[in-house]
Design an enzyme around this catalytic site. Structure first.
Site, PDB file in Angstrom:
ATOM      1  N   LYS A 134     -33.117  31.119 -30.139  1.00 11.89           N
ATOM      2  CA  LYS A 134     -31.841  30.397 -30.084  1.00 11.89           C
ATOM      3  C   LYS A 134     -31.767  29.201 -31.046  1.00 11.89           C
ATOM      4  O   LYS A 134     -31.625  29.424 -32.240  1.00 11.89           O
ATOM      5  CB  LYS A 134     -31.508  30.044 -28.640  1.00 11.89           C
ATOM      6  CG  LYS A 134     -31.274  31.348 -27.834  1.00 11.89           C
ATOM      7  CD  LYS A 134     -30.621  31.223 -26.497  1.00 11.89           C
ATOM      8  CE  LYS A 134     -30.261  32.614 -25.988  1.00 11.89           C
ATOM      9  NZ  LYS A 134     -30.702  32.924 -24.647  1.00 11.89           N
ATOM     10  N   THR A 191     -40.859  43.639 -39.506  1.00 11.87           N
ATOM     11  CA  THR A 191     -40.449  43.711 -40.914  1.00 11.87           C
ATOM     12  C   THR A 191     -39.753  42.437 -41.359  1.00 11.87           C
ATOM     13  O   THR A 191     -39.990  41.921 -42.439  1.00 11.87           O
ATOM     14  CB  THR A 191     -39.508  44.918 -41.114  1.00 11.87           C
ATOM     15  OG1 THR A 191     -40.210  46.096 -40.723  1.00 11.87           O
ATOM     16  CG2 THR A 191     -39.056  45.046 -42.560  1.00 11.87           C
ATOM     17  N   ASP A 206     -40.845  30.172 -20.972  1.00  6.54           N
ATOM     18  CA  ASP A 206     -39.808  30.764 -21.805  1.00  6.54           C
ATOM     19  C   ASP A 206     -38.797  29.667 -22.105  1.00  6.54           C
ATOM     20  O   ASP A 206     -37.915  29.385 -21.298  1.00  6.54           O
ATOM     21  CB  ASP A 206     -39.160  31.948 -21.065  1.00  6.54           C
ATOM     22  CG  ASP A 206     -38.048  32.578 -21.891  1.00  6.54           C
ATOM     23  OD1 ASP A 206     -37.702  32.025 -22.960  1.00  6.54           O
ATOM     24  OD2 ASP A 206     -37.524  33.622 -21.464  1.00  6.54           O
ATOM     25  N   GLU A 207     -38.974  29.059 -23.270  1.00  9.29           N
ATOM     26  CA  GLU A 207     -38.080  27.970 -23.694  1.00  9.29           C
ATOM     27  C   GLU A 207     -37.092  28.464 -24.752  1.00  9.29           C
ATOM     28  O   GLU A 207     -36.670  27.713 -25.619  1.00  9.29           O
ATOM     29  CB  GLU A 207     -38.895  26.781 -24.227  1.00  9.29           C
ATOM     30  CG  GLU A 207     -39.777  26.122 -23.170  1.00  9.29           C
ATOM     31  CD  GLU A 207     -39.645  24.590 -23.189  1.00  9.29           C
ATOM     32  OE1 GLU A 207     -38.504  24.088 -23.336  1.00  9.29           O
ATOM     33  OE2 GLU A 207     -40.683  23.918 -23.056  1.00  9.29           O
ATOM     34  N   VAL A 208     -36.754  29.752 -24.650  1.00  3.70           N
ATOM     35  CA  VAL A 208     -35.794  30.310 -25.602  1.00  3.70           C
ATOM     36  C   VAL A 208     -34.479  29.532 -25.539  1.00  3.70           C
ATOM     37  O   VAL A 208     -33.859  29.244 -26.565  1.00  3.70           O
ATOM     38  CB  VAL A 208     -35.585  31.814 -25.322  1.00  3.70           C
ATOM     39  CG1 VAL A 208     -34.369  32.359 -26.068  1.00  3.70           C
ATOM     40  CG2 VAL A 208     -36.838  32.590 -25.726  1.00  3.70           C
ATOM     41  N   TYR A 261     -34.250  35.217 -16.691  1.00  4.42           N
ATOM     42  CA  TYR A 261     -33.992  36.201 -17.744  1.00  4.42           C
ATOM     43  C   TYR A 261     -34.903  35.906 -18.922  1.00  4.42           C
ATOM     44  O   TYR A 261     -34.960  34.776 -19.405  1.00  4.42           O
ATOM     45  CB  TYR A 261     -32.527  36.149 -18.191  1.00  4.42           C
ATOM     46  CG  TYR A 261     -32.209  37.159 -19.278  1.00  4.42           C
ATOM     47  CD1 TYR A 261     -32.243  38.531 -19.007  1.00  4.42           C
ATOM     48  CD2 TYR A 261     -31.891  36.760 -20.571  1.00  4.42           C
ATOM     49  CE1 TYR A 261     -31.964  39.468 -19.996  1.00  4.42           C
ATOM     50  CE2 TYR A 261     -31.608  37.691 -21.574  1.00  4.42           C
ATOM     51  CZ  TYR A 261     -31.643  39.050 -21.279  1.00  4.42           C
ATOM     52  OH  TYR A 261     -31.372  39.974 -22.264  1.00  4.42           O
TER      53      TYR A 261
END
Ligand SMILES: *Cc1c(COP(=O)(O)O)cnc(C)c1O
Length: 442
Positions: A279, A311, A251-253, A156
């Site tokens: 995170k 933004t 992806d080290e989210v 994911y």
């Protein structure tokens, strides 16, 4: 995405039930992110009034030991005083300027010195993990001038169209949409391979020579339950992407700042070209980042032709929360304690499952852990899907009834924070012992 019919035997008390009914009138499914609706385990979700340390407190007056950790960010536990103070101080000076601040540079410097792929590199801040991965992929395509990307089945990376792809009819064939509203064209350039399968990646490179822009992978899969990389898998991806001129994106989210100071890439000693973070980075506020190799990052606007903007990117509150989180991590070096508390939890659960003869395949890397209701082993999403999700739902309800708040899906991780002490873990294990006994008798 298995669903069970909600039962009437739900754990939430009257107040949460009322609040959920009200929420359902104005929010689809009563929630702002689907897994919160408890569809996979049945029952109504408890509403949370506040949280502190490893505990959350519901609108019904229950106190729960929390392993959801806001789905990852709460590495230091909830409402860590130093993080909260930093956010309050930043808020007093203005919530957002949309202009340059010194704190952004300081945060970037602190990340560049700790994450191997960011060393001598650059990064760009965004506001979520979804934004980080989708921007990193655009960048990889812009940099290589190629269109195809490879992702793992069950991996994911947020909800960008191009990533909501299911495997095609064979390895190395292009993906098909895995979500209504995603046009076939949006996933036409997405190849989906099994996790932990380097041969499948090799087949893609062979089938599409000089056309693959990037491989994006969770270095420890955390969104099909916790599935660690097999020995040599990440290095193999490094070698293949290098050989074929493709960009390797970790992806080290979820894993970044959690499994080690420098993330999974430090833990396994494999350095990608680009890294995505979020995170823990935001300490509980919306925050993400992507970065790495200086030549690749120089392709991002305004240095280069790949447009990406926001933004509220690098907004003062998120940056303050991130900086405070890194300060605490660097001062306290929490990783040894996280490891021992997480091992106590995972080992304790495995022993108790064994004792009650419940098939249970436990996985863990540092403070992310999972127990699959099956004998295992689990190396990819197809394996994970072989779990007994009905039994997981019973387990979840039993634990919640005993004050333990777990992610409401078999395919999520449990997160241990620095606020989980041995007493909290032991309370959890005592509850688990009762629930396993119940499951064994059922
Ligand atoms: C949570 C997650 C994302 C998405 O991050 P959001 O902030 O929810 O958009 C992307 N990748 C991984 C590995 C994640 O765990």
């Amino acid at each position: 995405m298995s669903e069970t019919t909600p039962t009437t035997d739900h754990p939430a008390d009257d107040r949460s039930r009322e609040l959920f009914a009200a929420a359902n009138r104005v929010l689809p499914g009563g929630v702002n992110s689907p897994v919160r609706a408890f569809r996979a385990v049945g029952g109504d979700p408890p509403f949370i009034r506040r949280a502190s340390g490893c505990r959350i407190y519901t609108e019904d007056g229950a106190e729960l030991i929390d392993y959801v950790a806001s789905w990852g960010p709460a590495l230091l536990g909830h409402a860590h005083p130093e993080v909260v103070e930093a956010v309050i101080a930043a808020a007093r000076d203005g919530l957002s300027f949309g202009a340059c601040t010194a704190a952004e540079t300081e945060l970037a410097e602190r990340l560049c010195e700790r994450v191997p792929s960011l060393r001598d590199g650059m990064l760009r801040m965004v506001s979520s993990g979804t934004e980080a991965t989708m921007s990193a992929l655009r960048l990889a395509r812009g940099f290589t001038g190629r269109d195809l990307i490879i992702k793992a089945d069950g991996g994911y990376h947020g909800h960008a169209d191009m990533l909501l792809a299911a495997a095609g009819s064979g390895v190395a064939t292009l993906g098909t949409p895995d979500c209504a509203g995603v046009p076939a064209d949006a996933v036409n350039d997405t190849l989906v391979v099994p996790y932990n399968d380097p041969d499948a990646v090799a087949a893609c490179f062979a089938a599409h020579p000089a056309r693959i822009a990037a491989v994006i992978v969770e270095p420890i899969a955390g969104n099909m339950g916790c599935v660690p990389p097999r020995e040599g898998y990440l290095q193999n991806l490094r070698d293949q992407t290098r050989a074929h001129g493709a960009v390797l994106i970790f992806d080290e989210v979820m894993t970044g700042l959690r499994v080690a100071r420098g993330g999974a890439q430090e833990l396994y000693g494999v350095t990608p070209d680009l890294t995505c973070l979020a995170k823990v980075l935001g300490g509980g506020l919306p925050m993400g980042a992507y970065g790495g190799d200086r030549a690749i990052m120089s392709t991002v606007a305004p240095l280069g032709p790949v447009y990406q903007a926001g933004t509220l990117s690098g907004n003062p509150l998120s940056v303050a929360a991130g900086l405070a989180t890194l300060r605490v991590i660097d001062r306290d070096n929490p990783y040894d304690a996280l490891e021992s508390h997480s091992a106590r939890l995972a080992d304790g659960l495995r022993e108790r499952a064994e004792h009650h003869q419940i098939p249970w395949f436990g996985t863990r890397v540092g403070s992310m852990a999972c127990g699959f209701f099956q004998a295992g082993p689990v190396h990819d999403f197809a394996d994970a899907r072989g779990s007994d999700t009905e039994r997981f739902a019973q387990w979840h309800r039993g634990m919640l009834a005993r004050g333990i708040y777990l992610a409401p899906s078999q395919f999520e991780c449990a997160f241990v924070s620095t606020a989980h002490d041995e007493a909290a873990i032991d309370t959890t294990l005592a509850a688990a012992d009762e629930v396993f006994a119940e499951l064994a008798g059922a």
